[in-house]
Design a protein around this motif. Structure first.
Motif, PDB file in Angstrom:
ATOM      1  N   LYS A  22       0.798  -1.401  -0.057  1.00 12.07           N
ATOM      2  CA  LYS A  22      -0.069   0.128  -0.102  1.00 12.07           C
ATOM      3  C   LYS A  22       0.807   1.237   0.014  1.00 12.07           C
ATOM      4  CE  LYS A  22      -3.656  -2.263   2.505  1.00 12.07           C
ATOM      5  NZ  LYS A  22      -4.510  -2.192   3.737  1.00 12.07           N
ATOM      6  N   LEU A  23       2.131   1.300  -0.259  1.00 18.24           N
ATOM      7  CA  LEU A  23       3.193   2.263  -0.223  1.00 18.24           C
ATOM      8  C   LEU A  23       2.750   3.427  -1.202  1.00 18.24           C
ATOM      9  CD1 LEU A  23       5.666   3.249   1.039  1.00 18.24           C
ATOM     10  CD2 LEU A  23       6.886   2.058  -0.864  1.00 18.24           C
ATOM     11  N   THR A  24       2.489   4.554  -0.951  1.00 20.21           N
ATOM     12  CA  THR A  24       2.312   5.651  -1.669  1.00 20.21           C
ATOM     13  C   THR A  24       3.211   6.778  -1.497  1.00 20.21           C
ATOM     14  OG1 THR A  24       0.890   6.767  -0.173  1.00 20.21           O
ATOM     15  CG2 THR A  24      -0.208   5.168  -1.120  1.00 20.21           C
ATOM     16  N   GLU A  25       3.070   7.704  -2.606  1.00 20.82           N
ATOM     17  CA  GLU A  25       3.956   8.769  -2.581  1.00 20.82           C
ATOM     18  C   GLU A  25       3.803   9.534  -1.162  1.00 20.82           C
ATOM     19  OE1 GLU A  25       0.155   9.810  -4.739  1.00 20.82           O
ATOM     20  OE2 GLU A  25       1.801   8.325  -5.207  1.00 20.82           O
ATOM     21  N   GLY A  26       2.808   9.681  -0.643  1.00 23.10           N
ATOM     22  CA  GLY A  26       2.599  10.406   0.513  1.00 23.10           C
ATOM     23  C   GLY A  26       3.489   9.637   1.662  1.00 23.10           C
ATOM     24  N   ASP A  27       4.084   8.520   1.441  1.00 23.99           N
ATOM     25  CA  ASP A  27       4.783   7.829   2.483  1.00 23.99           C
ATOM     26  C   ASP A  27       6.290   8.301   2.443  1.00 23.99           C
ATOM     27  OD1 ASP A  27       2.552   6.368   3.678  1.00 23.99           O
ATOM     28  OD2 ASP A  27       2.626   5.071   2.102  1.00 23.99           O
TER      29      ASP A  27
END
Length: 105
Positions: A22-27
């Motif tokens: 679920k890794l996103t650019e927000g992380d």
């Protein structure tokens, strides 16, 4: 879909993403942008860099840098990079790719 950001600092919030799948650019925080010497790539909060790799390509598509195993805090040497546009790609162990547009001064 991919993220291409020309913000001076890419830092988006998405605290719900906690696993690599679920890794996103927000992380991930990528700074400074534009970059001069050192580019910082930080995994934020509960995001984990384990199994992630990084690639940086110049505007012509030539590989400039590759990091096979990222840590939660990474510093990439950009001193040898020529002035121009670069593209940062972070790939997690499932193959998901996140993209950033960088400017080298």
């Amino acid at each position: 879909n991919s993220l291409i950001s020309s913000n001076t600092s890419t830092s988006l919030n998405n605290p719900a993403s906690t696993s690599l799948s679920k890794l996103t650019e927000g992380d991930i925080k990528v700074f400074p942008n534009p970059v001069q010497d050192k580019l910082n790539v930080q995994f934020k909060g509960s995001a984990d860099a384990e199994g992630c790799s990084l690639q940086i390509y110049d505007g012509a598509g030539k590989l400039f840098s590759r990091e096979a195993e990222l840590k939660n805090n990474n510093e990439i040497n950009m001193q040898q990079a020529k002035t121009g546009t670069y593209f940062l790609i972070i790939i997690n162990k499932e193959g998901k790719r996140l993209y950033w547009k960088l400017v080298k001064e």
